[in-house]
Write a protein that holds these residues in place. Structure first.
Motif, PDB file in Angstrom:
ATOM      1  N   ILE A 459     -16.027   7.490   5.565  1.00  0.00           N
ATOM      2  CA  ILE A 459     -17.050   8.107   4.720  1.00  0.00           C
ATOM      3  C   ILE A 459     -16.567   9.460   4.232  1.00  0.00           C
ATOM      4  CG2 ILE A 459     -19.393   9.054   4.698  1.00  0.00           C
ATOM      5  CD1 ILE A 459     -20.171   6.933   6.728  1.00  0.00           C
ATOM      6  N   LEU A 460     -15.976  10.244   5.126  1.00  0.00           N
ATOM      7  CA  LEU A 460     -15.465  11.564   4.736  1.00  0.00           C
ATOM      8  C   LEU A 460     -14.375  11.434   3.676  1.00  0.00           C
ATOM      9  CD1 LEU A 460     -15.337  14.678   5.206  1.00  0.00           C
ATOM     10  CD2 LEU A 460     -13.498  14.189   6.817  1.00  0.00           C
ATOM     11  N   VAL A 461     -13.483  10.481   3.856  1.00  0.00           N
ATOM     12  CA  VAL A 461     -12.401  10.281   2.882  1.00  0.00           C
ATOM     13  C   VAL A 461     -12.982   9.971   1.508  1.00  0.00           C
ATOM     14  CG1 VAL A 461     -10.483   8.775   2.226  1.00  0.00           C
ATOM     15  CG2 VAL A 461     -10.669   9.607   4.577  1.00  0.00           C
ATOM     16  N   CYS A 462     -13.990   9.119   1.458  1.00  0.00           N
ATOM     17  CA  CYS A 462     -14.633   8.785   0.175  1.00  0.00           C
ATOM     18  C   CYS A 462     -15.280  10.020  -0.453  1.00  0.00           C
ATOM     19  CB  CYS A 462     -15.673   7.690   0.377  1.00  0.00           C
ATOM     20  SG  CYS A 462     -14.967   6.064   0.727  1.00  0.00           S
ATOM     21  N   ILE A 463     -15.895  10.853   0.383  1.00  0.00           N
ATOM     22  CA  ILE A 463     -16.509  12.078  -0.137  1.00  0.00           C
ATOM     23  C   ILE A 463     -15.446  13.008  -0.708  1.00  0.00           C
ATOM     24  CG2 ILE A 463     -17.739  14.182   0.547  1.00  0.00           C
ATOM     25  CD1 ILE A 463     -19.294  12.470   2.553  1.00  0.00           C
ATOM     26  N   LEU A 464     -14.319  13.127  -0.028  1.00  0.00           N
ATOM     27  CA  LEU A 464     -13.239  13.984  -0.528  1.00  0.00           C
ATOM     28  C   LEU A 464     -12.673  13.435  -1.845  1.00  0.00           C
ATOM     29  CD1 LEU A 464     -11.348  14.829   2.805  1.00  0.00           C
ATOM     30  CD2 LEU A 464     -12.926  16.280   1.526  1.00  0.00           C
ATOM     31  N   ILE A 465     -12.569  12.113  -1.944  1.00  0.00           N
ATOM     32  CA  ILE A 465     -12.098  11.503  -3.203  1.00  0.00           C
ATOM     33  C   ILE A 465     -13.098  11.787  -4.322  1.00  0.00           C
ATOM     34  CG2 ILE A 465     -11.638   9.314  -4.364  1.00  0.00           C
ATOM     35  CD1 ILE A 465     -10.535   8.277  -1.685  1.00  0.00           C
ATOM     36  N   TRP A 466     -14.404  11.689  -4.012  1.00  0.00           N
ATOM     37  CA  TRP A 466     -15.425  12.017  -4.998  1.00  0.00           C
ATOM     38  C   TRP A 466     -15.272  13.451  -5.491  1.00  0.00           C
ATOM     39  CZ3 TRP A 466     -18.475  10.321  -8.454  1.00  0.00           C
ATOM     40  CH2 TRP A 466     -19.087   9.071  -8.360  1.00  0.00           C
ATOM     41  N   LEU A 467     -15.084  14.380  -4.589  1.00  0.00           N
ATOM     42  CA  LEU A 467     -14.933  15.785  -4.971  1.00  0.00           C
ATOM     43  C   LEU A 467     -13.712  15.965  -5.860  1.00  0.00           C
ATOM     44  CD1 LEU A 467     -15.777  17.477  -1.544  1.00  0.00           C
ATOM     45  CD2 LEU A 467     -17.203  17.453  -3.603  1.00  0.00           C
ATOM     46  N   GLY A 468     -12.604  15.284  -5.505  1.00  0.00           N
ATOM     47  CA  GLY A 468     -11.402  15.364  -6.326  1.00  0.00           C
ATOM     48  C   GLY A 468     -11.612  14.774  -7.715  1.00  0.00           C
ATOM     49  N   ALA A 469     -12.348  13.652  -7.769  1.00  0.00           N
ATOM     50  CA  ALA A 469     -12.622  13.011  -9.058  1.00  0.00           C
ATOM     51  C   ALA A 469     -13.466  13.919  -9.951  1.00  0.00           C
ATOM     52  CB  ALA A 469     -13.324  11.674  -8.830  1.00  0.00           C
ATOM     53  N   TRP A 470     -14.510  14.528  -9.366  1.00  0.00           N
ATOM     54  CA  TRP A 470     -15.346  15.438 -10.158  1.00  0.00           C
ATOM     55  C   TRP A 470     -14.565  16.659 -10.632  1.00  0.00           C
ATOM     56  CZ3 TRP A 470     -19.820  14.925  -6.152  1.00  0.00           C
ATOM     57  CH2 TRP A 470     -20.612  13.825  -6.492  1.00  0.00           C
ATOM     58  N   PHE A 471     -13.631  17.115  -9.803  1.00  0.00           N
ATOM     59  CA  PHE A 471     -12.812  18.270 -10.189  1.00  0.00           C
ATOM     60  C   PHE A 471     -11.935  17.936 -11.403  1.00  0.00           C
ATOM     61  CE2 PHE A 471      -8.818  20.681  -9.883  1.00  0.00           C
ATOM     62  CZ  PHE A 471      -9.308  21.976  -9.889  1.00  0.00           C
ATOM     63  N   VAL A 472     -11.272  16.785 -11.335  1.00  0.00           N
ATOM     64  CA  VAL A 472     -10.360  16.395 -12.428  1.00  0.00           C
ATOM     65  C   VAL A 472     -11.130  16.093 -13.709  1.00  0.00           C
ATOM     66  CG1 VAL A 472      -8.716  14.646 -13.194  1.00  0.00           C
ATOM     67  CG2 VAL A 472      -8.570  15.566 -10.866  1.00  0.00           C
ATOM     68  N   THR A 473     -12.215  15.308 -13.593  1.00  0.00           N
ATOM     69  CA  THR A 473     -12.934  14.910 -14.812  1.00  0.00           C
ATOM     70  C   THR A 473     -13.640  16.085 -15.481  1.00  0.00           C
ATOM     71  OG1 THR A 473     -14.877  14.306 -13.478  1.00  0.00           O
ATOM     72  CG2 THR A 473     -13.285  12.560 -13.973  1.00  0.00           C
ATOM     73  N   GLY A 474     -13.857  17.160 -14.730  1.00  0.00           N
ATOM     74  CA  GLY A 474     -14.472  18.348 -15.330  1.00  0.00           C
ATOM     75  C   GLY A 474     -13.628  18.964 -16.427  1.00  0.00           C
ATOM     76  N   PHE A 475     -12.330  18.718 -16.400  1.00  0.00           N
ATOM     77  CA  PHE A 475     -11.431  19.263 -17.417  1.00  0.00           C
ATOM     78  C   PHE A 475     -11.385  18.383 -18.668  1.00  0.00           C
ATOM     79  CE2 PHE A 475     -10.016  21.403 -13.610  1.00  0.00           C
ATOM     80  CZ  PHE A 475      -9.658  22.668 -14.056  1.00  0.00           C
ATOM     81  N   PHE A 476     -12.137  17.296 -18.649  1.00  0.00           N
ATOM     82  CA  PHE A 476     -12.170  16.387 -19.800  1.00  0.00           C
ATOM     83  C   PHE A 476     -13.623  16.150 -20.205  1.00  0.00           C
ATOM     84  CE2 PHE A 476      -8.220  15.577 -17.633  1.00  0.00           C
ATOM     85  CZ  PHE A 476      -7.295  15.380 -18.646  1.00  0.00           C
ATOM     86  N   PRO A 477     -14.291  17.137 -20.779  1.00  0.00           N
ATOM     87  CA  PRO A 477     -15.698  16.972 -21.181  1.00  0.00           C
ATOM     88  C   PRO A 477     -15.830  15.924 -22.290  1.00  0.00           C
ATOM     89  CG  PRO A 477     -15.010  19.286 -21.245  1.00  0.00           C
ATOM     90  CD  PRO A 477     -13.773  18.484 -21.095  1.00  0.00           C
ATOM     91  N   LYS A 478     -17.023  15.384 -22.414  1.00  0.00           N
ATOM     92  CA  LYS A 478     -17.307  14.432 -23.479  1.00  0.00           C
ATOM     93  C   LYS A 478     -17.365  15.149 -24.811  1.00  0.00           C
ATOM     94  CE  LYS A 478     -19.963  11.186 -20.635  1.00  0.00           C
ATOM     95  NZ  LYS A 478     -21.294  10.552 -20.443  1.00  0.00           N
ATOM     96  N   LYS A 479     -16.929  14.437 -25.851  1.00  0.00           N
ATOM     97  CA  LYS A 479     -17.065  14.974 -27.206  1.00  0.00           C
ATOM     98  C   LYS A 479     -18.545  15.019 -27.592  1.00  0.00           C
ATOM     99  CE  LYS A 479     -14.454  13.478 -30.474  1.00  0.00           C
ATOM    100  NZ  LYS A 479     -13.722  12.559 -31.377  1.00  0.00           N
ATOM    101  N   LYS A 480     -18.921  16.052 -28.293  1.00  0.00           N
ATOM    102  CA  LYS A 480     -20.309  16.144 -28.748  1.00  0.00           C
ATOM    103  C   LYS A 480     -20.571  15.099 -29.825  1.00  0.00           C
ATOM    104  CE  LYS A 480     -21.516  20.887 -27.632  1.00  0.00           C
ATOM    105  NZ  LYS A 480     -22.040  22.168 -28.186  1.00  0.00           N
ATOM    106  N   ASN A 481     -21.717  14.464 -29.751  1.00  0.00           N
ATOM    107  CA  ASN A 481     -22.130  13.483 -30.753  1.00  0.00           C
ATOM    108  C   ASN A 481     -22.541  14.235 -32.023  1.00  0.00           C
ATOM    109  OD1 ASN A 481     -23.245  11.435 -32.306  1.00  0.00           O
ATOM    110  ND2 ASN A 481     -24.089  10.378 -30.501  1.00  0.00           N
ATOM    111  N   PRO A 482     -21.843  13.988 -33.165  1.00  0.00           N
ATOM    112  CA  PRO A 482     -22.163  14.748 -34.384  1.00  0.00           C
ATOM    113  C   PRO A 482     -23.519  14.390 -34.954  1.00  0.00           C
ATOM    114  CG  PRO A 482     -20.595  12.981 -34.865  1.00  0.00           C
ATOM    115  CD  PRO A 482     -20.750  13.017 -33.392  1.00  0.00           C
ATOM    116  N   TYR A 483     -24.119  13.300 -34.540  1.00  0.00           N
ATOM    117  CA  TYR A 483     -25.391  12.887 -35.150  1.00  0.00           C
ATOM    118  C   TYR A 483     -26.526  13.403 -34.293  1.00  0.00           C
ATOM    119  CZ  TYR A 483     -22.232   9.792 -37.614  1.00  0.00           C
ATOM    120  OH  TYR A 483     -21.219   9.290 -38.381  1.00  0.00           O
TER     121      TYR A 483
END
Length: 483
Positions: A459-483
């Motif tokens: 369970i702890l390992v999965c939580i650490l992977i989650w934290l790592g995933a959120w850290f990495v994906t934070g550097f790739f925000p979604k593009k704003k929808n122009p509409y």
């Protein structure tokens, strides 16, 4: 007539089947073969570096078994001289030390502990400290504050004094106080044994470890065992954490509660000396009388004897035992007086707690013919924790899959490619995630302070992977929808 002749044979077969643990208990060789097969499997399953087991049968040593390594990196195998920290089993030997003073007439079990103290005193509060007696300290019935256990100090770092420990110095430690009416209920208190350590030093004028080595261990022929805190002792096994990492060999000011270092063969000797024999020639071995040995094993309240616990397994079978847990070490010793059979388990890994439990339960089944109820609880906890880990793992896998798809489709861009860069929000998110990750990593890996047995590590390992995933994906925000 032929049917009547068969009746005695049928009765014998039925008795063999239904008598608690008869066939398996008598054939200790089969249990040894069972351990030879199962323990290596459990070592691999749980990641336990080394295991030592002692088996007593009918009041005699049957086997001393060793599996795995004292030093995993150097491939140094366990042997009969390898020392393990025994954790709270230390309290059983401390009880012998106190009862030896009773034998010599230097104290009585019903003396108030403060009678012998000059260096530190319990404070009177709602309850009178005069009611805190030696007997109640030994049986955890003195009404003292519940204790979280001792963490110890890393090699090279100074140890506090016993007075400082009793006053609450140290991480997670608290001052020893009288919180409940003495003599009314059992409440496990390691600090109560630290108080007994002080009693021994006050009465004898000797350091606790020297007194125990000279007056208890040597007369009991426990030649390898000691309370001396020497992490550089070449006979002492290395200790390992939940992830297989070597962890420090922690030292203890509170030797009476947690400082014993011992071997499986020495613990087998302790079991034999604790047993009654036909003429009681070896019981107590002169350190204490057979009468005091029996008093030690008689519960004061509930299961609590003097440095030992008593558990009823069936109408005919009672188990006397104590377990021990330090960081990196898990142990057990116990015996059944009615059969003269006993068991010792010593492990040098944090993950040894589950292995110890499975071997203990197998032994109990071999003695009684009944699987202990706690086996179901252990298996259930493992299944629940495994299910939680699977759900978390599937969740993070789905999250990362969707992230990769959106990245491939151009819906997410690296933060520098956005026209509006939310640097403050990204910095706060990143710092918080790194901080949480670091704290969890430190508590579980570096300091070994998080309880991760029974599948909680996954369970702890999965939580650490989650934290790592959120850290990495934070550097790739979604593009704003122009509409």
């Amino acid at each position: 007539m032929s049917i009547l002749k068969k009746v005695p044979v049928l009765l014998v077969i039925i008795l063999c089947i239904w008598s608690p643990g008869l066939s398996s208990a008598e054939n200790v060789g089969d249990f040894k073969l069972h351990l030879d097969k199962k323990i290596p499997q459990l070592q691999q399953k749980y990641g336990v570096a080394g295991v030592a087991v002692g088996i007593v049968q009918h009041g005699k040593p049957a086997y001393i078994l060793h599996y795995g390594y004292a030093d995993q990196s150097r491939k140094i195998a366990l042997n009969e001289d390898t020392l393990f920290q025994a954790g709270s089993i230390s309290k059983s030997l401390t009880a012998w030390g106190i009862l030896h003073l009773v034998e010599e007439g230097k104290l009585t079990l019903d003396d108030p502990v403060d009678k012998f103290l000059t260096r530190w005193h319990l404070s009177n509060g709602v309850y009178n400290q005069e009611k805190v007696t030696i007997r109640r300290l030994l049986s955890h019935t003195a009404g003292l504050s519940a204790h979280r256990g001792y963490l110890g100090a890393e090699p090279g770092k100074p140890l506090s004094t016993i007075e400082e420990s009793l006053s609450g110095k140290g991480f997670l430690n608290t001052p020893l106080t009288i919180d409940h009416k003495p003599g009314t209920e059992p409440l496990y208190s390691g600090a109560g044994y630290s108080l007994l350590q002080l009693v021994i030093e006050e009465i004898t004028g000797m350091p606790f470890d020297r007194y125990m080595d000279e007056q208890v261990m040597q007369p009991l022929d426990m030649q390898h065992s000691t309370f001396q805190q020497n992490p550089a002792n070449p006979k002492l096994s290395k200790a390992y954490g939940y992830f297989g990492q070597q962890i420090p060999t922690y030292q203890f000011t509170e030797q009476a509660a947690a400082g014993l270092q011992t071997t499986a063969s020495d613990m087998v000797k302790l079991i034999l000396i604790s047993m009654e024999s036909k003429n009681n020639d070896h019981q107590g071995r002169g350190v204490i009388s057979s009468k005091l040995v029996r008093e030690m094993q008689t519960p004061v309240i509930s299961e609590n004897g003097l440095g030992i616990f008593s558990r009823t397994l069936s109408e005919q079978i009672t188990l006397l035992y104590h377990s021990g847990d330090n960081r990196g070490w898990h142990s057990f010793y116990g015996w059944i007086p009615s059969t003269g059979n006993g068991l010792v388990i010593l492990t040098n890994s944090e993950t040894g707690v589950d292995l110890r439990q499975e071997i203990y339960q197998d032994w109990i089944q071999s003695q009684t013919g009944i699987r202990p109820e706690k086996q179901d609880a252990l298996m259930q906890a493992q299944r629940v924790n495994a299910l939680i880990a699977i759900v978390l793992g599937a969740w993070v896998s789905a999250y990362l899959l969707l992230f990769c798809i959106s990245l491939f489709q151009g819906k997410r861009l690296f933060i520098t490619k956005h026209s509006h860069i939310h640097v403050v929000r990204l910095a706060f998110r990143s710092i918080m995630l790194v901080l949480i990750f670091s704290v969890l990593f430190y508590l579980s890996y570096a300091a070994t302070l998080v309880n991760l047995h029974s599948g909680k590590k996954s369970i702890l390992v999965c939580i650490l992977i989650w934290l790592g995933a959120w850290f990495v994906t934070g550097f790739f925000p979604k593009k704003k929808n122009p509409y």
